[in-house]
Design a protein around this motif. Structure first.
Motif: not given
Length: 487
Positions: A1-9, A276-280, A289-292, A294-305
């Motif tokens: 997941m890209t670490h970018r700021p979020f502007d809705d406090p 990479s670009l999918t969340e369950v 979803v928007r992800r990197d 390459v790095g998003g591959r493992t994140t997506a697997w974590t979501s599925v697992a």
């Protein structure tokens, strides 16, 4: 997941409080020190996020905190209002248009795009005994009288569409008109393709897979390609027949994905390609979803697992056939330990299909033909794949259950009698395509032998495996596939 700021406090505070309440409800520590230690963030930084003294909170922190509290990433992103404006990747009912047709439809709905571009859509079938669509293709070309936009204008279209792809600085000066056209097409189809499953733009200068589609003057073609069977996930199954637990295929999509998709179709299960670009979501829907990439591959697997585990613990196993590719278990420095740990302890029944070395070499050469040598370093990829396959095999040896299925795939290129002249170079060799049906049938046969009550009473009549069942039942190559120890 890209670490970018979020502007809705306000939304951020609500999400953080939801996560902290979930941790407290699980009788787990929810203080800044404990959270920081669990997430690898300094206590002072976490304290600023939790008490609101830090104005800008990274989205990545909210997602990681949600995972710590066992809240799906999709739900966190939804609460933050950050899910893309797109339909779920796997709709709940009815077939969805694939990426090529969605792209054409998007251009037709765009007055300027419809005036500038014309398109041809077609399918390529692969296999000899078991013919199956392997590629859905949209070939785009400028209409007579139109030329490529100045690159700055194409860049402006891409910024407006929030399209992230760009040609590399090395590519752009060599073929500026080609890359301007590609960027314009990406921009005009971006929104339509966000939920279209796995697809790719091909035909780049220096590649040869689509040379037959070159223009009369020899210009490289603009081609959007998707695997209509193995590249597109399907929707959740509400009331499945049988008690089969989640079935998890570990292997390359192009070498085993079609087998998994054919099996899911035949037994009435959801087919899921981990990408990479999918969340369950909790319902089993696959949400873009928007992800990197390459790095998003493992994140997506974590979501599925996590979804497989949560459904198992709830006593309602996810009725899905899932494909996870070996690269989900790799990292920049070698292997991803946590991802392999999730595989080892998954309650899913695993089917591990290991290709021969010659098959990996063939696939690497094919990828070079599609992406170019600079875009696909075959030697590095083969070495990485073999290392990861060895790690997966080691995990399977350590699993404390006896119902996993392991299969060493045959050396496909010894099966010369099933070769056929391809219509397009993109077509898969018959030995590669026909193996998919044979593996699906082999897995189905092993499941019937081990636990016949876990399967539906009959195959879905309209499925390909049902139509091919007579041939497969007498196919010596399908029947001779044998399990192998995962070494």
């Amino acid at each position: 997941m890209t670490h970018r700021p979020f502007d809705d406090p306000d939304a951020t505070r609500q999400v953080i409080e939801q996560c902290l309440n979930a941790l407290r409800g699980q009788r787990r520590a929810a203080g800044a020190g404990a959270v920081g230690q669990a997430l690898g963030v300094s206590e002072g930084t976490v304290r600023g996020y939790l008490n609101g003294s830090t104005q800008s909170v990274p989205v990545g922190f909210c997602v990681q905190l949600g995972r710590l509290a066992q809240i799906p990433e999709h739900d966190i992103l939804h609460a933050l209002g950050l899910l893309p404006l797109a339909l779920p990747e796997a709709p709940g009912g009815g077939p969805a248009l694939g990426a090529p047709l969605r792209a054409v439809d998007a251009l037709l709905a765009d007055p300027e795009g419809a005036e500038r571009f014309q398109a041809q859509v077609f399918r390529i079938f692969s296999g000899r005994r078991y013919r199956c669509p392997s590629h859905e293709v949209a070939h785009f070309a400028l209409r007579p009288g139109h030329t490529a936009l100045p690159y700055a204008q194409a860049e402006e279209l891409a910024r407006t569409a929030a399209a992230e792809w760009r040609p590399t600085p090395e590519e752009l000066p060599m073929h500026p008109a080609y890359w301007s056209l590609r960027l314009e097409l990406v921009a005009r189809t971006e929104r339509a393709l966000r939920s279209a499953g796995e697809h790719s733009w091909q035909g780049d200068p220096g590649t040869g897979l689509w040379d037959r589609l070159r223009t009369a003057s020899g210009e490289a073609p603009q081609v959007l390609v998707q695997d209509p069977v193995a590249g597109t996930s399907t929707g959740p199954v509400a009331d499945p027949d049988g008690t089969l637990p989640t079935l998890l295929f570990v292997g390359g999509r192009q070498l085993i994905g079609t087998a998994a998709a054919l099996l899911a179709e035949a037994i009435g299960r959801q087919y899921v390609l981990v990408r990479s670009l999918t969340e369950v979501a909790q319902s089993g829907l696959l949400v873009p979803v928007r992800r990197d990439l390459v790095g998003g591959r493992t994140t997506a697997w974590t979501s599925v697992a996590a979804h497989i585990r949560d459904r198992h613990l709830a006593g309602r196993p996810w009725p899905a056939v899932v494909v996870v590719r070996p690269y989900a278990f790799s990292a920049k420095d070698g292997l991803d330990g946590p991802a392999l740990h999730q595989l080892r302890h998954s309650p899913a029944r695993i089917v591990f299909c290991r290709p021969s070395r010659s098959t990996l070499v063939w696939w690497a050469k094919r990828q070079e033909a599609a992406a170019g040598r600079a875009g696909y370093q075959s030697g590095v990829r083969i070495t990485e794949t073999v290392r990861t396959l060895d790690a997966v095999a080691d995990v399977l040896r350590k699993r404390e259950r006896g119902d996993d299925l392991t299969l060493r795939l045959p050396d496909l290129f010894r099966e010369r009698d099933e070769e056929s002249a391809p219509v397009f170079p993109a077509e898969f060799p018959a030995a590669v395509a026909d193996l998919q049906a044979r593996v699906a049938w082999w897995v189905l046969s092993r499941l019937r032998e081990a636990d016949p009550g876990c399967l539906p009473r009959q195959l879905v009549p309209t499925s390909r495996l049902a139509r091919w069942s007579g041939r497969l039942a007498s196919d010596g190559r399908a029947l001779s596939l044998a399990p192998a120890s995962p070494v």
